[in-house]
Design an enzyme around this catalytic site. Structure first.
Site, PDB file in Angstrom:
ATOM      1  N   GLU A 156       0.882  -1.177   0.000  1.00 35.97           N
ATOM      2  CA  GLU A 156       0.000   0.000   0.000  1.00 35.97           C
ATOM      3  C   GLU A 156       0.910   1.215   0.000  1.00 35.97           C
ATOM      4  O   GLU A 156       1.478   1.569   1.030  1.00 35.97           O
ATOM      5  CB  GLU A 156      -0.902  -0.008   1.252  1.00 35.97           C
ATOM      6  CG  GLU A 156      -1.804  -1.232   1.383  1.00 35.97           C
ATOM      7  CD  GLU A 156      -2.957  -1.226   0.390  1.00 35.97           C
ATOM      8  OE1 GLU A 156      -3.235  -0.172  -0.206  1.00 35.97           O
ATOM      9  OE2 GLU A 156      -3.560  -2.295   0.193  1.00 35.97           O
TER      10      GLU A 156
ATOM     11  N   CYS B 291      -2.464   9.244   2.513  1.00 38.65           N
ATOM     12  CA  CYS B 291      -2.023   8.680   1.226  1.00 38.65           C
ATOM     13  C   CYS B 291      -2.981   9.070   0.108  1.00 38.65           C
ATOM     14  O   CYS B 291      -2.593   9.175  -1.044  1.00 38.65           O
ATOM     15  CB  CYS B 291      -1.894   7.167   1.325  1.00 38.65           C
ATOM     16  SG  CYS B 291      -3.395   6.354   1.873  1.00 38.65           S
TER      17      CYS B 291
END
Ligand code: NAD
Length: 531
Positions: A236, A270
């Site tokens: 990720e 993110c």
């Protein structure tokens, strides 16, 4: 020899929170020994039994909410509401969802077997936990981004050794005391402390799955280390997410969403909105109103501001470098960059050029680049040509049009007329494409990512020999050729049978017996042939 230590400082005022010893290789080995034993017993429990502990963890998180929130404020310098919404709430949604659905998600799946190809057989696949999962997490949501994969791995039947970011080590103790308070078996959840080197040692000692959240460079090294065994990895990674505002969007809502998408958690998300594309006809008005609103935003921690601290000095340096580079190349800013301690006031930038660093690299801070467009096709082409592919949002009151645009973006996730929220939906798998990573967590697919599937087939046939077994002969080749033609050619069943009847006669007895044993499958076959 004295153990190496890491000092953790609070970004609020720089005070030393604690000095932590770095876990050495021998201690990591000991962790794996304990984890392997614990993993076996845990995997033997049913999902229902495991969920008893998981439910207790949810309740304990609620009980300890105030204390945990205060601890996280000190460690991260975040605003309290953001701790609730960014660290706690997604975990609650996820836990409730898995409590209700994990048994079904992880149950075995039967599949139908074709009565001619696989006569008299049953087939199914089941999900088996990997064993020991190494979870390596970042500092921006240190609790949530550690606990989400950790708890998913536990529910799926694994043991976990986690390594929090060196900037948020106190979170390791919060998580372990939570697990201990809920009576999780000894050794099932353990942590190691350290920096990149400790992360590499953790992988070198052979976990069965690595779940990594962090930046691209570290992600590459994680993959290299995992490739030495090899063991699977889920990565990720970072993003450079865009928001596309079309002229017919609901403007006030889009402005508020921009503020939230770009500046919540000080832009250290993110899936932060880092690029804002606005249709040219509304650009000036949108930008004016946005700048007014940005100027009114406040900084502070706890309950004192909208925008909390930047966690690390390294991140502060990146934000400043991106700002200076943009200004040097001609960008205009809503205000000069103001950095006080670890607090950075949000800035909107326009007059953007493609070669600016903030167009190429993830900033991970409260800078927002605003770009006008006349043709949305060009924006789609530009975004798809970049190396990032995490999240995106599209804004229009013509929802069908917005969805058509969103569906053409090369991203792992998108949302129409909202920001960030999609990542917290417990039923939606989450993850990136391209340099934003691969593999998914969240949702049913995400829970199964912590298992490998085992495919099973059982034959009830009693023949001494199946038609495709040895010995081979011209006759068996012709029969097999006819068998394939009969099953898969496109003309009618009658034509296929007529063409192949003679060659298939070798199988008469076999087919008759199987069809008799499996008359129900035969009826299904007839039904399918008619379609
Ligand atoms: P980072 O890559 O520096 O560190 C992440 C973790 O990996 C830390 O625990 C670190 O100690 C460890 N690590 C670093 N190098 C390693 C190596 N060579 N081997 C093993 N472990 C190593 O990232 P960060 O600065 O902590 O976090 C910010 C980055 O994370 C940003 O790029 C952000 O976009 C990304 N991120 C992605 C997601 C997502 O879900 N896609 C979520 C949050 C953050």
């Amino acid at each position: 020899m004295t153990a190496k230590t890491i000092d953790v400082f609070s970004p609020i005022d720089g005070h030393l929170i604690e000095s932590y010893p770095v876990t050495n290789e021998a201690e990591i080995t000991a962790c794996y020994h304990q984890a392997r034993t614990a993993a076996q017993d845990w995997a033997d429990q049913t999902v229902k039994q495991r969920l008893i502990y998981i439910r207790a963890i949810r309740q304990q998180l609620i009980n300890d909410l105030e204390t945990i929130t205060e601890q996280l404020v000190t460690v991260t310098g975040k605003v309290k509401t953001e701790i609730l919404m960014g660290e706690i709430y997604p975990l609650m949604e996820m836990l409730r969802y898995y409590e209700k659905n994990a048994e079904k998600i992880l149950s075995s799946q039967s599949v139908s077997t074709s009565p001619l190809g696989f006569p008299n057989a049953e087939a199914y696949y089941s999900y088996r936990p990997y064993g020991v999962v190494a979870v390596i997490s970042p500092w921006n949501f240190p609790l949530q981004l550690t606990l989400y994969p950790l708890l998913s791995a536990l529910i799926a039947g694994n043991a976990v050794i986690f390594k929090p970011s060196e900037l948020s080590l106190p979170v390791a103790e919060i998580i372990l005391s939570l697990c201990n308070a809920c009576g999780l078996p000894k050794g099932l959840v353990q942590y190691v402390m350290g920096e990149a080197e400790t992360g590499q040692q953790l992988i070198a000692q052979h976990p069965d799955l690595v779940f990594f959240t962090g930046g691209l460079q570290a992600g590459r090294r994680v993959m290299q280390a995992a490739a030495q065994h090899p063991v699977p990895v889920i990565l990720e990674l970072g993003g450079k997410d865009a928001m596309l505002v079309l002229a017919d969007a609901q403007i006030e809502r889009a402005i508020n969403a921009t503020l939230y998408g770009a500046f919540s958690n000080s832009g250290q998300v993110c899936i932060s909105t880092e690029l804002l594309y606005i249709e040219a006809t509304i650009f000036n008005d949108f930008l004016d109103r946005l700048c007014q609103r940005v100027t009114a935003m406040t900084v502070g921690h706890g309950q004192q501001g909208d925008v909390g601290a930047i966690s690390s000095t390294a991140q502060l340096a990146i934000i400043e470098a991106h700002y200076q580079d943009a200004i040097a190349k001609g960008a205009k800013a809503s205000a000069p960059l103001s950095i006080q301690g670890h607090y950075v006031r949000p800035v909107v930038l326009w007059n953007i050029q493609d070669d600016m660093r903030l167009m190429q690299e993830e900033t991970f801070g409260p800078l927002l680049a605003v770009i006008p467009f006349t043709d949305v096709e060009n924006v789609i082409t530009t975004l798809n040509a970049t190396e990032h592919g995490l999240n995106a949002s599209v804004w229009s009151q013509n929802i069908k049009h917005a969805v058509r645009i969103a569906e053409r973006l090369q991203v792992g996730n998108w949302v129409v007329n909202d920001v960030l929220k999609n990542a917290g939906h417990p039923r939606l798998p989450f993850g990136g494409v391209k340099n934003s990573g691969f593999g998914r967590y969240h949702g049913a697919e995400g829970l199964r990512s912590f298992c490998y599937s085992v495919s099973a087939m059982l034959s009830h046939n009693r023949f001494e020999r199946e038609p495709n077994w040895f010995p081979y002969s011209d006759e068996s080749f012709t029969a097999m050729r006819a068998f394939i033609d009969t099953l898969f050619a496109d003309d009618s069943l009658w034509q296929r049978l007529r063409r192949n009847a003679r060659a298939l006669s070798a199988y008469q007895e076999y087919a008759a017996l199987n069809l008799k044993q499996h008359w129900r499958n035969f009826l299904i076959l007839i039904g399918r042939t008619r379609n």
